[in-house]
Design a protein around this motif. Structure first.
Motif, PDB file in Angstrom:
ATOM      1  N   SER A  57      -2.704   8.813  -0.013  1.00 46.57           N
ATOM      2  CA  SER A  57      -3.106   7.545  -0.635  1.00 46.57           C
ATOM      3  C   SER A  57      -4.621   7.381  -0.599  1.00 46.57           C
ATOM      4  O   SER A  57      -5.234   6.948  -1.583  1.00 46.57           O
ATOM      5  CB  SER A  57      -2.424   6.367   0.058  1.00 46.57           C
ATOM      6  N   SER A  58      -5.230   7.762   0.497  1.00 45.07           N
ATOM      7  CA  SER A  58      -6.687   7.650   0.627  1.00 45.07           C
ATOM      8  C   SER A  58      -7.402   8.634  -0.294  1.00 45.07           C
ATOM      9  O   SER A  58      -8.375   8.274  -0.965  1.00 45.07           O
ATOM     10  CB  SER A  58      -7.119   7.879   2.074  1.00 45.07           C
ATOM     11  N   LEU A  59      -6.951   9.875  -0.334  1.00 47.72           N
ATOM     12  CA  LEU A  59      -7.589  10.882  -1.180  1.00 47.72           C
ATOM     13  C   LEU A  59      -7.513  10.529  -2.662  1.00 47.72           C
ATOM     14  O   LEU A  59      -8.411  10.863  -3.436  1.00 47.72           O
ATOM     15  CB  LEU A  59      -6.953  12.258  -0.957  1.00 47.72           C
ATOM     16  N   THR A  60      -6.441   9.857  -3.056  1.00 45.51           N
ATOM     17  CA  THR A  60      -6.269   9.488  -4.457  1.00 45.51           C
ATOM     18  C   THR A  60      -6.766   8.074  -4.747  1.00 45.51           C
ATOM     19  O   THR A  60      -6.579   7.564  -5.851  1.00 45.51           O
ATOM     20  CB  THR A  60      -4.794   9.620  -4.882  1.00 45.51           C
ATOM     21  N   MET A  61      -7.399   7.466  -3.746  1.00 51.42           N
ATOM     22  CA  MET A  61      -7.986   6.122  -3.866  1.00 51.42           C
ATOM     23  C   MET A  61      -6.964   5.050  -4.232  1.00 51.42           C
ATOM     24  O   MET A  61      -7.273   4.060  -4.882  1.00 51.42           O
ATOM     25  CB  MET A  61      -9.161   6.139  -4.842  1.00 51.42           C
ATOM     26  N   ASN A  62      -5.734   5.245  -3.795  1.00 56.26           N
ATOM     27  CA  ASN A  62      -4.674   4.262  -4.007  1.00 56.26           C
ATOM     28  C   ASN A  62      -4.643   3.360  -2.769  1.00 56.26           C
ATOM     29  O   ASN A  62      -4.076   3.726  -1.738  1.00 56.26           O
ATOM     30  CB  ASN A  62      -3.336   4.968  -4.221  1.00 56.26           C
ATOM     31  N   VAL A  63      -5.256   2.214  -2.879  1.00 56.90           N
ATOM     32  CA  VAL A  63      -5.392   1.313  -1.724  1.00 56.90           C
ATOM     33  C   VAL A  63      -4.251   0.298  -1.644  1.00 56.90           C
ATOM     34  O   VAL A  63      -4.369  -0.717  -0.948  1.00 56.90           O
ATOM     35  CB  VAL A  63      -6.765   0.604  -1.745  1.00 56.90           C
ATOM     36  N   GLN A  64      -3.163   0.581  -2.297  1.00 52.51           N
ATOM     37  CA  GLN A  64      -1.999  -0.309  -2.266  1.00 52.51           C
ATOM     38  C   GLN A  64      -1.575  -0.543  -0.815  1.00 52.51           C
ATOM     39  O   GLN A  64      -1.216   0.399  -0.105  1.00 52.51           O
ATOM     40  CB  GLN A  64      -0.868   0.326  -3.069  1.00 52.51           C
ATOM     41  N   PRO A  65      -1.618  -1.809  -0.345  1.00 50.00           N
ATOM     42  CA  PRO A  65      -1.249  -2.068   1.053  1.00 50.00           C
ATOM     43  C   PRO A  65       0.206  -1.728   1.374  1.00 50.00           C
ATOM     44  O   PRO A  65       0.541  -1.499   2.530  1.00 50.00           O
ATOM     45  CB  PRO A  65      -1.539  -3.560   1.237  1.00 50.00           C
ATOM     46  N   LEU A  66       1.045  -1.627   0.374  1.00 50.88           N
ATOM     47  CA  LEU A  66       2.439  -1.243   0.606  1.00 50.88           C
ATOM     48  C   LEU A  66       2.533   0.160   1.195  1.00 50.88           C
ATOM     49  O   LEU A  66       3.493   0.482   1.887  1.00 50.88           O
ATOM     50  CB  LEU A  66       3.220  -1.324  -0.710  1.00 50.88           C
ATOM     51  N   HIS A  67       1.481   0.984   0.952  1.00 52.37           N
ATOM     52  CA  HIS A  67       1.448   2.340   1.501  1.00 52.37           C
ATOM     53  C   HIS A  67       0.632   2.435   2.784  1.00 52.37           C
ATOM     54  O   HIS A  67       0.876   3.314   3.605  1.00 52.37           O
ATOM     55  CB  HIS A  67       0.839   3.329   0.498  1.00 52.37           C
ATOM     56  N   HIS A 121       1.368  -4.021   8.653  1.00 57.70           N
ATOM     57  CA  HIS A 121       1.584  -5.472   8.784  1.00 57.70           C
ATOM     58  C   HIS A 121       1.987  -6.060   7.432  1.00 57.70           C
ATOM     59  O   HIS A 121       2.942  -6.832   7.346  1.00 57.70           O
ATOM     60  CB  HIS A 121       0.338  -6.159   9.332  1.00 57.70           C
ATOM     61  N   PHE A 122       1.266  -5.705   6.379  1.00 57.63           N
ATOM     62  CA  PHE A 122       1.610  -6.176   5.041  1.00 57.63           C
ATOM     63  C   PHE A 122       3.022  -5.719   4.669  1.00 57.63           C
ATOM     64  O   PHE A 122       3.847  -6.512   4.200  1.00 57.63           O
ATOM     65  CB  PHE A 122       0.597  -5.654   4.013  1.00 57.63           C
ATOM     66  N   ALA A 123       3.292  -4.429   4.843  1.00 56.61           N
ATOM     67  CA  ALA A 123       4.583  -3.862   4.456  1.00 56.61           C
ATOM     68  C   ALA A 123       5.740  -4.494   5.235  1.00 56.61           C
ATOM     69  O   ALA A 123       6.845  -4.616   4.709  1.00 56.61           O
ATOM     70  CB  ALA A 123       4.575  -2.350   4.644  1.00 56.61           C
ATOM     71  N   ALA A 124       5.482  -4.922   6.457  1.00 56.21           N
ATOM     72  CA  ALA A 124       6.527  -5.570   7.260  1.00 56.21           C
ATOM     73  C   ALA A 124       7.029  -6.845   6.593  1.00 56.21           C
ATOM     74  O   ALA A 124       8.181  -7.243   6.797  1.00 56.21           O
ATOM     75  CB  ALA A 124       6.018  -5.858   8.662  1.00 56.21           C
ATOM     76  N   GLY A 125       6.191  -7.475   5.784  1.00 59.06           N
ATOM     77  CA  GLY A 125       6.571  -8.706   5.095  1.00 59.06           C
ATOM     78  C   GLY A 125       7.219  -8.481   3.745  1.00 59.06           C
ATOM     79  O   GLY A 125       7.536  -9.433   3.043  1.00 59.06           O
ATOM     80  N   THR A 126       7.450  -7.228   3.367  1.00 58.51           N
ATOM     81  CA  THR A 126       8.089  -6.934   2.079  1.00 58.51           C
ATOM     82  C   THR A 126       9.578  -6.695   2.279  1.00 58.51           C
ATOM     83  O   THR A 126      10.068  -6.645   3.417  1.00 58.51           O
ATOM     84  CB  THR A 126       7.470  -5.671   1.437  1.00 58.51           C
ATOM     85  N   GLU A 127      10.278  -6.522   1.191  1.00 61.68           N
ATOM     86  CA  GLU A 127      11.720  -6.253   1.280  1.00 61.68           C
ATOM     87  C   GLU A 127      12.026  -4.952   2.008  1.00 61.68           C
ATOM     88  O   GLU A 127      13.131  -4.759   2.506  1.00 61.68           O
ATOM     89  CB  GLU A 127      12.346  -6.217  -0.109  1.00 61.68           C
ATOM     90  N   TRP A 128      11.036  -4.052   2.101  1.00 63.50           N
ATOM     91  CA  TRP A 128      11.252  -2.766   2.762  1.00 63.50           C
ATOM     92  C   TRP A 128      11.056  -2.849   4.268  1.00 63.50           C
ATOM     93  O   TRP A 128      11.609  -2.049   5.000  1.00 63.50           O
ATOM     94  CB  TRP A 128      10.324  -1.702   2.178  1.00 63.50           C
ATOM     95  N   GLY A 129      10.206  -3.775   4.713  1.00 63.24           N
ATOM     96  CA  GLY A 129       9.984  -3.974   6.138  1.00 63.24           C
ATOM     97  C   GLY A 129       9.090  -2.932   6.797  1.00 63.24           C
ATOM     98  O   GLY A 129       8.831  -3.000   7.997  1.00 63.24           O
ATOM     99  N   ARG A 130       8.626  -1.979   6.025  1.00 62.57           N
ATOM    100  CA  ARG A 130       7.755  -0.914   6.542  1.00 62.57           C
ATOM    101  C   ARG A 130       7.075  -0.236   5.354  1.00 62.57           C
ATOM    102  O   ARG A 130       7.508  -0.401   4.205  1.00 62.57           O
ATOM    103  CB  ARG A 130       8.554   0.094   7.349  1.00 62.57           C
ATOM    104  N   PRO A 131       6.027   0.542   5.611  1.00 62.75           N
ATOM    105  CA  PRO A 131       5.310   1.172   4.503  1.00 62.75           C
ATOM    106  C   PRO A 131       6.180   2.160   3.715  1.00 62.75           C
ATOM    107  O   PRO A 131       6.983   2.902   4.294  1.00 62.75           O
ATOM    108  CB  PRO A 131       4.158   1.918   5.189  1.00 62.75           C
ATOM    109  N   LEU A 132       5.994   2.133   2.408  1.00 60.05           N
ATOM    110  CA  LEU A 132       6.629   3.112   1.529  1.00 60.05           C
ATOM    111  C   LEU A 132       5.718   4.321   1.400  1.00 60.05           C
ATOM    112  O   LEU A 132       4.493   4.175   1.338  1.00 60.05           O
ATOM    113  CB  LEU A 132       6.818   2.542   0.124  1.00 60.05           C
ATOM    114  N   VAL A 133       6.286   5.493   1.309  1.00 59.69           N
ATOM    115  CA  VAL A 133       5.506   6.687   1.024  1.00 59.69           C
ATOM    116  C   VAL A 133       5.116   6.639  -0.455  1.00 59.69           C
ATOM    117  O   VAL A 133       5.928   6.293  -1.317  1.00 59.69           O
ATOM    118  CB  VAL A 133       6.308   7.963   1.357  1.00 59.69           C
TER     119      VAL A 133
END
Length: 150
Positions: free
Chosen positions: A32-42, A46-58
């Motif tokens: 995600s960092s190398l491709t400059m994808n700063v999506q907090p879901l990845h 803490h952010f991902a914990a508040g989503t329907e997934w409850g943890r970061p998505l790959v």
């Protein structure tokens, strides 16, 4: 060469690739960092914990690259001229840190190139599954393949 030549890639050929790969947190953060994808879901637990997934998505593009990469040794290693495209890309189930991926490939079609007599065009279908057998990625890939040297 470990890869197969155009003549060996006959429609209907199916390959269960022997590799499996467990995805790590480092894989996801680095890609995600190398491709400059700063999506907090990845990147942000803490952010991902508040989503329907409850943890970061790959990152799904990591999953796509991993799926195709896992197929290379048995299909195109040293025998491809290059990829021509990928279509019908889907991610029906998420990938999480700790998931182990396996891949199966099938040759859908093969035709001789009309412009390059030493090559042919092969369409593959790649399917990646996690440790529970759920499909996590699938695509069609078109590749220009070398014919066997005379």
């Amino acid at each position: 060469m470990a890869g197969l030549y155009f003549e060996e890639l006959t429609p209907g050929l199916e390959i269960d690739h022997p590799w499996s790969r467990t995805v790590t947190e480092t894989d996801n953060i680095l890609f995600s960092s190398l491709t400059m994808n700063v999506q907090p879901l990845h990147l942000d637990a803490h952010f991902a914990a508040g989503t329907e997934w409850g943890r970061p998505l790959v990152n799904s593009l990591f999953t796509l690259g991993l799926m195709i990469g896992m197929s290379v040794n048995d299909t195109t290693l040293g025998t491809t001229v290059g990829n021509l495209g990928m279509t019908d890309v889907i991610f029906p189930n998420p990938v999480f840190q700790g998931d182990t991926i396996r891949v199966r490939s099938k040759v859908l079609s093969a035709r001789e190139s009309t412009s390059r007599p030493t090559t042919g065009i092969v369409e593959f279908e790649h399917v990646a599954r996690n440790q529970d057998g759920k499909i996590v990625a699938q695509c069609r890939r078109q590749a220009m393949m070398r014919k066997r040297p005379a």
